[in-house]
Design an enzyme around this catalytic site. Structure first.
Site, PDB file in Angstrom:
ATOM      1  N   ASP A   1      93.445 107.249  27.944  1.00 16.69           N
ATOM      2  CA  ASP A   1      94.674 108.025  28.152  1.00 16.69           C
ATOM      3  C   ASP A   1      95.860 107.184  27.695  1.00 16.69           C
ATOM      4  OD1 ASP A   1      94.854 106.108  30.195  1.00 16.69           O
ATOM      5  OD2 ASP A   1      94.058 107.503  31.683  1.00 16.69           O
TER       6      ASP A   1
ATOM      7  N   ASP B   1      99.597 106.006  28.719  1.00 17.89           N
ATOM      8  CA  ASP B   1     100.588 105.954  29.790  1.00 17.89           C
ATOM      9  C   ASP B   1     101.928 105.520  29.228  1.00 17.89           C
ATOM     10  OD1 ASP B   1      98.793 106.600  31.948  1.00 17.89           O
ATOM     11  OD2 ASP B   1      97.901 104.629  31.634  1.00 17.89           O
TER      12      ASP B   1
ATOM     13  N   ASP C   1      98.809  94.764  37.005  1.00 19.02           N
ATOM     14  CA  ASP C   1      97.687  93.973  37.514  1.00 19.02           C
ATOM     15  C   ASP C   1      97.292  92.804  36.599  1.00 19.02           C
ATOM     16  OD1 ASP C   1      96.651  95.819  35.699  1.00 19.02           O
ATOM     17  OD2 ASP C   1      95.218  96.720  37.082  1.00 19.02           O
TER      18      ASP C   1
END
Ligand code: ATP
Ligand code: MG
Length: 487
Positions: free
Chosen positions: A81, A83, A175
């Site tokens: 995907d 983002d 992260d």
């Protein structure tokens, strides 16, 4: 592992020893890699994502691709995907895209911009808090002020994060370094604050900041580390890896709904077998599938490990062939042996076959959903897949036709195939029969099913189970009552 980095051209300096990047106290100059020095081309970017980026830019906002899509494009992989991140607040994104845009989430407010079936997730830069949000970033741009606060619980877990900021605040909240690269639609450059490009080059997965603090903020980062390491074939950096085993128990506090989503991402990543091995290595599997882990500890003659491995292999293969995968199949396979064990216990206590099956299915599903909330439509399918295992042997005459029309026939047939591959060789004939049956035209199917001997295959699996579980309990008592046998 040797990795070919197709995309990155002249950016990298020779490898240097790195420590995990810590957030600097004052805004720090990021590395900016111009378009001429990296290979991400707009041709490879999803058209809807480009529309969102350009739409935001035209409205006067900053807009970047970020996260897995930048990482995957640099690795020559197809992103799952795209983002987008921006300095526009969710309400401002809504203003730009009007009816195409829906605002979602209360704890982490986001915008979803829809183009037909494609949804592009647009996040606003997250910041540090009120004072910091007013400060300027390295490029002299102001952060946004938001009335809503960040919430952290006693154990350091992040409960809410709607404090908006600038790109150089946002980056430290991400992260891993390889997930913190920004592709700027303004000049097509890549912005790298954390040496993420170097880590992509080296195949290293490294948390940003102090690993223990970051895992405490969000324990799901531990399973994300496993997923990315398995999927990308990356090594987990030593300091990122070190706290995992000790902090794994924090996963118990994560909501079972989120854990269900994570389990799907883990085992439908295309690298399910490696994910499984790594989860067990770090002792994390037990927080996802506790009753399966319990049986894995007591493993005997390859059961139930082979069942899990073969099911994951078949799932990985389907994904590599671009075929669909079903969560119910995954959960049926993971819980098959625990279900059989419970069923045997119910049979031993005098229940009749069908009652024992239904009670066992209920038992294991009820226990499993404490860890991973499985939606009802999938638990119904799991029961069907299990129940059909028994019915597939009763295929004489019109029964075969009825079975093949069952909405879960195909999944049940595949499941039977996995059982054969996992070592139940006595089922091979039955599996081959169904394979042949499906290849025949309807007229021949009738004759084929009529030719099946009426004699039912009575009690085979039951006998086999009995022997298996008898041996298991024998082994348990041999190892003086210890539940953890010598595997
Ligand atoms: P995938 O290929 O699975 O989409 P991804 O890296 O894009 O991988 P997403 O879950 O789509 O993962 O998240 C997008 C980005 O948001 C991540 O790359 C990361 O920068 C950030 N992110 C997501 N989850 C977390 C988290 N739990 N903690 C910190 N940052 C996160
Ligand atoms: Mg993503």
């Amino acid at each position: 592992m040797q990795r070919i980095i197709r995309k990155i051209t002249s950016y990298f300096s020779p490898s240097k020893t790195q420590t995990h990047p810590a957030k600097p106290s004052i805004p720090q100059a990021p590395k900016v890699i111009p378009r001429s020095e990296h290979g991400i081309s707009r041709r490879e970017i999803d058209k809807s994502a480009l529309d969102v980026l350009y739409g935001l830019k035209r409205a006067g906002f900053e807009a970047y691709l970020v996260g897995g899509c930048v990482r995957d494009l640099l690795l020559g992989l197809e992103p799952k995907d795209f983002d987008v991140v921006t300095n526009a607040e969710p309400e401002e994104v809504k203003e730009v895209f009007k009816r195409r845009c829906q605002l979602i989430g209360r704890r982490f407010r986001l915008a979803h911009v829809r183009f037909g079936r494609t949804v592009i997730e647009v996040a606003t830069f997250r910041g540090q808090g009120k004072e910091q949000a007013q400060r300027q970033d390295f490029f002299g741009r102001k952060g946004k002020q938001s009335g809503k606060a960040r919430e952290v619980d006693d154990s350091g877990r992040l409960l809410r994060d709607n404090v908006y900021g600038t790109i150089d605040e946002d980056v430290w909240r991400r992260d891993f370094t390889v997930n913190a690269l920004y592709y700027n639609i303004k000049d097509f450059s890549i912005i790298d604050y954390t040496d993420g490009l170097q880590d992509i080059k080296n195949g290293t997965l490294r948390l940003i900041g102090d690993p223990e603090t970051r895992y405490r903020e969000d324990p799901v980062r531990m399973v994300r580390a496993v997923r990315f390491a398995a999927k990308l074939g990356f090594n987990i950096d030593k300091s990122t890896e070190a706290p995992i085993e000790e902090l794994g128990h924090l996963l118990k506090d994560v909501s079972n709904a989120r854990m269900f989503e994570e389990v799907l991402k883990l085992f439908h990543s295309g690298a399910g077998v490696q994910v499984f091995e790594k989860l067990r290595h770090f002792d994390l599997f037990t927080y996802l599938f506790p009753i399966t882990e319990q049986l894995l500890h007591e493993e005997l003659e390859g059961f139930p490990r082979m069942m899990v491995i073969k099911a994951l292999k078949s799932t990985d293969l389907r994904i590599s062939e671009g075929k669909s995968v079903n969560p119910a199949f995954l959960f049926s396979a993971m819980l098959w042996e625990p279900m059989l064990q419970r069923k045997q216990a119910h049979l031993d206590s005098g229940m009749v076959h069908q009652d024992a099956f239904f009670a066992a299915a209920n038992d294991v599903i009820e226990q499993q959903i404490r860890s991973t909330a499985i939606p009802k439509r999938f638990t119904a399918q799991m029961r069907d897949i299990w129940n059909l295992q028994n019915r597939l042997s009763k295929r004489q005459g019109p029964r075969a036709q009825k079975l093949i029309e069952h909405p879960r026939f195909r999944a049940a047939y595949d499941f039977l195939g996995v059982r054969v591959a996992a070592g139940e060789s006595e089922l091979k004939k039955l599996f081959d029969w169904w394979t042949e049956y499906q290849e025949k035209d309807p007229v021949d199917q009738v004759a084929f099913a009529n030719a099946v001997e009426k004699k039912p295959q009575k009690g085979r699996r039951r006998r086999q189970n009995r022997n298996f579980y008898r041996k298991r309990s024998q082994k348990k008592s041999d190892s003086s009552g210890s539940t953890k046998s010598s595997d």
